[in-house]
Design a protein around this motif. Structure first.
Motif, mmCIF file in Angstrom:
data_model
loop_
_atom_site.group_PDB
_atom_site.id
_atom_site.type_symbol
_atom_site.label_atom_id
_atom_site.label_comp_id
_atom_site.label_asym_id
_atom_site.label_seq_id
_atom_site.Cartn_x
_atom_site.Cartn_y
_atom_site.Cartn_z
ATOM 1 N N GLY A 66 35.496 13.154 -0.107
ATOM 2 C CA GLY A 66 36.407 13.301 1.027
ATOM 3 C C GLY A 66 35.616 13.436 2.315
ATOM 4 N N ASP B 208 41.819 20.185 -1.168
ATOM 5 C CA ASP B 208 41.486 19.047 -2.028
ATOM 6 C C ASP B 208 40.800 17.949 -1.233
ATOM 7 N N TRP B 209 40.655 16.755 -1.817
ATOM 8 C CA TRP B 209 39.895 15.672 -1.187
ATOM 9 C C TRP B 209 40.538 15.196 0.113
ATOM 10 N N ASP C 229 34.444 17.490 -10.409
ATOM 11 C CA ASP C 229 35.042 18.372 -9.413
ATOM 12 C C ASP C 229 34.434 19.772 -9.546
#
Length: 462
Positions: free
Chosen positions: A73, A110-111, A206
């Motif tokens: 990301g 999150d991403w 992750d």
């Protein structure tokens, strides 16, 4: 006669075989210090848990987490931080090893840098490295460095995914008191790449990084038990076991000796039965209920069936008749400096011959009361032997010259001789066979109390 000789020989064999084996018994002594209660000694550096209710802890911490997904990301690390909470319940099983069950969660980015709620649960294995460097094993360490690793699951509240996760990290603790620690932790949780909804579902990638600070509280018992060294107790147990084996073996030998003794007594009873003395001397020890019975069961004079048996065992050719007794060379000894008198031999005189050694009867101070009731047995035997063989009896009374004056001792020695003559007359000895003399005070024997006596000698007419 042959039967009697065979019985005598059998008794001699039994007595000879029984005694030497037991006389050589080797005694084993146990030092009292070897059986004294031991003071515990401990193994160096060995500690164990004080019980299931000891060394539990609760850890509460707060901090921040940063999610680094795959794909990464578009944001740097500081843009990814979100607040987190961390709670654990655990237990130390030894000073080195422990375990805990942990919950952590709150928010992550999150991403797409969207804030999402999450929850994670994992069980961790703890290893306290600093426990190897303790100076005092009885005291709790000031600092702890604790790496850990574990497994669990992590849940994304947005995607509802609950993949398997691996946790690892390191904990640092500073002891404030015996129950309270200040704790800090750096850790990470690794799970599959599709945890945030973007990535491959069959590969790890992750990462959730955490940093937290808080307090750890110990509940239940605190501390450890030292491990006792068992070697001294094992050694003492071996000594006691060996001693018990020795006592058991000794008891078996004593039982064997008792069997030999009972066989010997059975043979002695046969001899006494032949001699007509079985009713008077109960050598089995049965029915011994009074002092008189006790003395009868164990006669002490030179004219008893036992002593007769001993002489006949030593001189197998003698049939028990005093006229036919021929003393062995070992029987002759010097008696009070008089070589003409022998303990078991004969003393020759012009008109009569003494047989056997003198029999002494001892009295209490200034009285005609004998010191032992058992001496009555000797009087019974003397009278029986004298009547059976028509023997003469010489009685000589004496007193102790160290007490009383000369006149008193003359009278006392005469009274003692007369008393002994009276006892023999009551047992059937005629006056013509009794010769009474007295010596007054004497100082011939030691201890001096032995001079308070009356001496009796048996004679055979030529």
């Amino acid at each position: 006669m042959k039967k009697r000789k065979l019985l005598i020989a059998a008794v001699g064999i039994v007595l000879t075989a029984a005694c030497p084996a037991y006389a050589q018994e080797q005694e084993i002594e146990i030092n009292s210090q070897e059986l004294a209660p031991l003071s515990p000694t401990y193994l160096d550096g060995a500690l164990v848990n004080a019980g299931w209710d000891s060394n539990w802890f609760i850890m509460l911490q707060g901090g921040a987490s940063a999610f680094i997904g795959n794909p990464v990301g578009h944001a740097d690390l500081f843009d990814r931080f979100s607040p987190m909470l961390h709670a654990s319940l655990g237990k130390w099983f030894t000073p080195h090893f422990g375990g805990r069950l942990s919950y952590q969660g709150l928010k992550l980015k999150d991403w797409q840098l969207e804030s999402r709620a999450y929850q994670g649960v994992h069980a961790d294995f703890l290893y306290n490295v600093s426990s190897h460097f303790r100076n005092d094993i009885d005291a709790l360490p000031r600092w702890d460095c604790i790496p850990y690793a574990g497994i669990g699951i992590i849940r994304n509240s947005h995607t509802h995914r609950k993949p398997f996760a691996i946790s690892y990290g390191i904990i640092g603790r500073y002891r404030l008191n015996s129950r309270l620690h200040l704790s800090a932790e750096l850790g990470a949780t690794n799970t599959f790449r599709d945890f945030d909804g973007k990535g491959e579902s069959n590969k790890f990638g992750d990462q959730l990084l955490q940093a937290s600070l808080g307090m750890t509280v110990t509940i239940g018992k605190v501390g450890w038990k030292r491990v006792i060294d068992a070697k001294p107790y094992i050694c003492q147990n071996d000594i006691m076991a060996s001693y018990v084996d020795y006592l058991q073996e000794k008891n078996q030998k004593l039982s064997k000796q008792h069997e030999y003794d009972m066989e010997a007594l059975a043979e002695l009873n046969k001899i006494l039965e032949i001699e007509g003395l079985l009713g008077k001397y109960r050598l089995t020890g049965q029915d011994v209920t009074t002092d008189e019975d006790q003395y009868k069961a164990y006669p002490r004079n030179d004219y008893s069936g036992l002593n007769s048996l001993r002489k006949r065992i030593r001189n197998r050719g003698w049939d028990g008749n005093p006229d036919n007794y021929k003393p062995m060379l070992s029987d002759s000894t010097e008696y009070n400096g008089n070589k003409n008198m022998s303990v078991l031999g004969l003393e020759r005189d012009r008109d009569m011959t003494a047989i056997g050694s003198p029999i002494f009867f001892f009295f209490h101070l200034n009285s005609c009361e004998m010191t032992e009731k058992a001496q009555v047995i000797n009087i019974d035997e003397l009278a029986k032997v004298a009547k059976k063989n028509g023997l003469l009896i010489e009685i000589t009374g004496a007193a102790d010259s160290q007490t009383g004056n000369e006149k008193t001792n003359e009278m006392l020695s005469a009274r003692r001789a007369d008393y002994m003559a009276k006892m023999l007359r009551e047992r059937g000895i005629p006056d013509d066979n009794i010769m009474v003399r007295h010596e007054g005070g004497i100082n011939r024997y030691a201890p001096f109390t032995a001079n308070r006596n009356t001496r009796v000698v048996l004679y055979i007419r030529k």
